[in-house]
Design a protein around this motif. Structure first.
Motif, PDB file in Angstrom:
ATOM      1  N   LEU A   1       0.949  -0.776   0.703  1.00  0.00           N
ATOM      2  CA  LEU A   1       1.256  -0.356   2.077  1.00  0.00           C
ATOM      3  C   LEU A   1       2.701   0.081   2.299  1.00  0.00           C
ATOM      4  O   LEU A   1       2.942   1.102   2.936  1.00  0.00           O
ATOM      5  CB  LEU A   1       0.875  -1.463   3.056  1.00  0.00           C
ATOM      6  CG  LEU A   1       1.119  -1.147   4.527  1.00  0.00           C
ATOM      7  CD1 LEU A   1       0.263   0.027   4.974  1.00  0.00           C
ATOM      8  CD2 LEU A   1       0.838  -2.359   5.388  1.00  0.00           C
ATOM      9  N   PRO A   2       3.690  -0.645   1.780  1.00  0.00           N
ATOM     10  CA  PRO A   2       5.070  -0.208   2.048  1.00  0.00           C
ATOM     11  C   PRO A   2       5.386   1.203   1.538  1.00  0.00           C
ATOM     12  O   PRO A   2       6.247   1.880   2.076  1.00  0.00           O
ATOM     13  CB  PRO A   2       5.925  -1.258   1.324  1.00  0.00           C
ATOM     14  CG  PRO A   2       5.052  -2.470   1.271  1.00  0.00           C
ATOM     15  CD  PRO A   2       3.647  -1.934   1.107  1.00  0.00           C
TER      16      PRO A   2
ATOM     17  N   LEU B   1       1.115  -4.515   8.291  1.00  0.00           N
ATOM     18  CA  LEU B   1       2.208  -5.410   8.635  1.00  0.00           C
ATOM     19  C   LEU B   1       1.796  -6.864   8.490  1.00  0.00           C
ATOM     20  O   LEU B   1       2.639  -7.702   8.196  1.00  0.00           O
ATOM     21  CB  LEU B   1       2.695  -5.128  10.052  1.00  0.00           C
ATOM     22  CG  LEU B   1       3.363  -3.767  10.287  1.00  0.00           C
ATOM     23  CD1 LEU B   1       3.697  -3.572  11.752  1.00  0.00           C
ATOM     24  CD2 LEU B   1       4.591  -3.616   9.446  1.00  0.00           C
ATOM     25  N   THR B   2       0.515  -7.143   8.729  1.00  0.00           N
ATOM     26  CA  THR B   2       0.076  -8.528   8.557  1.00  0.00           C
ATOM     27  C   THR B   2       0.055  -8.898   7.081  1.00  0.00           C
ATOM     28  O   THR B   2       0.409 -10.023   6.728  1.00  0.00           O
ATOM     29  CB  THR B   2      -1.325  -8.769   9.161  1.00  0.00           C
ATOM     30  OG1 THR B   2      -2.231  -7.824   8.626  1.00  0.00           O
ATOM     31  CG2 THR B   2      -1.287  -8.655  10.665  1.00  0.00           C
TER      32      THR B   2
ATOM     33  N   ASN C   1      -3.954   7.740   0.115  1.00  0.00           N
ATOM     34  CA  ASN C   1      -3.978   7.709  -1.347  1.00  0.00           C
ATOM     35  C   ASN C   1      -2.723   7.052  -1.916  1.00  0.00           C
ATOM     36  O   ASN C   1      -2.804   6.283  -2.879  1.00  0.00           O
ATOM     37  CB  ASN C   1      -4.140   9.123  -1.914  1.00  0.00           C
ATOM     38  CG  ASN C   1      -5.544   9.645  -1.730  1.00  0.00           C
ATOM     39  OD1 ASN C   1      -6.513   8.888  -1.794  1.00  0.00           O
ATOM     40  ND2 ASN C   1      -5.678  10.929  -1.482  1.00  0.00           N
ATOM     41  N   VAL C   2      -1.585   7.360  -1.332  1.00  0.00           N
ATOM     42  CA  VAL C   2      -0.343   6.727  -1.775  1.00  0.00           C
ATOM     43  C   VAL C   2      -0.411   5.221  -1.536  1.00  0.00           C
ATOM     44  O   VAL C   2      -0.034   4.427  -2.397  1.00  0.00           O
ATOM     45  CB  VAL C   2       0.878   7.359  -1.056  1.00  0.00           C
ATOM     46  CG1 VAL C   2       2.132   6.541  -1.277  1.00  0.00           C
ATOM     47  CG2 VAL C   2       1.084   8.783  -1.533  1.00  0.00           C
ATOM     48  N   THR C   3      -0.919   4.821  -0.380  1.00  0.00           N
ATOM     49  CA  THR C   3      -1.036   3.396  -0.056  1.00  0.00           C
ATOM     50  C   THR C   3      -1.999   2.691  -0.995  1.00  0.00           C
ATOM     51  O   THR C   3      -1.711   1.596  -1.480  1.00  0.00           O
ATOM     52  CB  THR C   3      -1.486   3.218   1.409  1.00  0.00           C
ATOM     53  OG1 THR C   3      -0.518   3.832   2.255  1.00  0.00           O
ATOM     54  CG2 THR C   3      -1.624   1.759   1.769  1.00  0.00           C
TER      55      THR C   3
ATOM     56  N   MET D   1      -0.066   4.227   9.443  1.00  0.00           N
ATOM     57  CA  MET D   1       0.342   3.112   8.597  1.00  0.00           C
ATOM     58  C   MET D   1       0.637   1.839   9.391  1.00  0.00           C
ATOM     59  O   MET D   1       0.897   0.818   8.807  1.00  0.00           O
ATOM     60  CB  MET D   1       1.538   3.508   7.720  1.00  0.00           C
ATOM     61  CG  MET D   1       2.831   3.731   8.412  1.00  0.00           C
ATOM     62  SD  MET D   1       3.729   2.222   8.313  1.00  0.00           S
ATOM     63  CE  MET D   1       4.717   2.297   9.744  1.00  0.00           C
ATOM     64  N   VAL D   2       0.561   1.881  10.699  1.00  0.00           N
ATOM     65  CA  VAL D   2       0.769   0.671  11.492  1.00  0.00           C
ATOM     66  C   VAL D   2      -0.602   0.161  11.932  1.00  0.00           C
ATOM     67  O   VAL D   2      -1.150   0.619  12.915  1.00  0.00           O
ATOM     68  CB  VAL D   2       1.656   0.950  12.723  1.00  0.00           C
ATOM     69  CG1 VAL D   2       1.825  -0.312  13.557  1.00  0.00           C
ATOM     70  CG2 VAL D   2       3.008   1.480  12.304  1.00  0.00           C
ATOM     71  N   PRO D   3      -1.187  -0.774  11.165  1.00  0.00           N
ATOM     72  CA  PRO D   3      -2.510  -1.273  11.523  1.00  0.00           C
ATOM     73  C   PRO D   3      -2.446  -2.197  12.734  1.00  0.00           C
ATOM     74  O   PRO D   3      -1.506  -2.951  12.892  1.00  0.00           O
ATOM     75  CB  PRO D   3      -2.946  -2.046  10.274  1.00  0.00           C
ATOM     76  CG  PRO D   3      -1.669  -2.474   9.647  1.00  0.00           C
ATOM     77  CD  PRO D   3      -0.654  -1.409   9.979  1.00  0.00           C
TER      78      PRO D   3
END
Length: 181
Positions: free
Chosen positions: A131-132, A1-2, A124-126, A178-180
Motif C-alpha cells: 500500500l505505501p 491506513l488501517t 497493480n503497484v499496490t 489509496m485512502v481506504p
C-alpha cells in the motif's frame, strides 16, 4: 491506513475526510485566487503544492492530524487545479464556439485517465509492492504535472492544457483510491 499504519477505523475516516474538505475549499478558492494572481502562476503553484503535500503525506507516520493536514492540502491544490483547468483556463483557451466541447474533452479525458487508468496502475503497484508504494504513483503523477507546466507557459495550445489536466486528475484519483474508508 488501517493495515499500513495501524490506524483505528475512526482515525482513517477522519483522515479520509480531508479529501472532501480540502477539495471543497480548493474548488472555490483556487480559481478565485487566480483572478487576482493569474491562471498560470497559480496552476504551477498548485501542482508544486500537490507534489510537496503527497511527499509530506507519504513521509508522515501514524499521526492523525499531520496526515489530515497533508491530505487536506493535497486535495486543496489538486481539486483547486481541476476546477481552475476545467473552468477558467479551458474557457479562455478555446476558440469561441468550441468552449463547451473543449470543457467536455478535458473532463471526459480526465475521467477516462484519472478514473480508469490511474487506479489500475496504482492497484497493480499496490498489489506488487504494498500500500505505501501507491503514494509513489501519486508523487510521480504530481511531479509530472508540475513539470508539464514549464511547457504550458510557452503555449496556449488546448492539447497541452488537457495533458496537464490529465496529470492533475490522475493525482487526485490515485490519492482517492489509496485512502481506504
Amino acid at each position: 491506513l488501517t493495515n499500513a499504519l495501524q490506524l483505528a477505523p475512526t482515525d482513517v475516516g477522519l483522515v479520509a475526510s480531508a479529501l472532501g474538505f480540502g477539495g471543497f475549499f480548493g474548488q472555490f478558492g483556487w480559481p478565485g485566487l487566480s483572478d487576482r494572481f493569474g491562471r498560470k502562476p497559480l496552476a504551477i503553484l498548485g501542482f508544486i503544492g500537490a507534489t510537496l503535500s503527497v511527499w509530506w503525506f507519504a513521509s508522515t507516520g501514524a499521526a492523525v492530524l499531520p496526515l489530515f493536514v497533508a491530505l487536506f492540502v493535497c486535495s486543496f491544490f489538486c481539486l483547486g487545479n481541476v476546477a481552475l483547468l476545467t473552468g477558467p483556463i479551458a474557457t479562455e483557451s478555446a476558440p469561441r464556439g468550441l468552449i463547451s466541447a473543449a470543457m467536455g474533452v478535458v473532463v471526459g479525458a480526465g475521467e477516462i485517465f484519472g478514473g480508469g487508468i490511474a487506479p489500475i496502475i496504482a492497484g497493480n503497484v499496490t498489489d506488487r509492492f504494498g500500500l505505501p508504494s501507491s503514494l509513489n504513483v501519486a508523487l510521480i503523477g504530481a511531479t509530472q504535472a508540475s513539470g508539464s507546466w514549464l511547457d504550458v507557459l510557452k503555449t496556449p495550445n488546448i492539447v497541452v492544457w488537457m495533458v496537464a489536466l490529465l496529470c492533475a486528475m490522475a493525482c487526485v484519483f490515485v490519492l482517492g483510491a489509496m485512502v481506504p474508508v
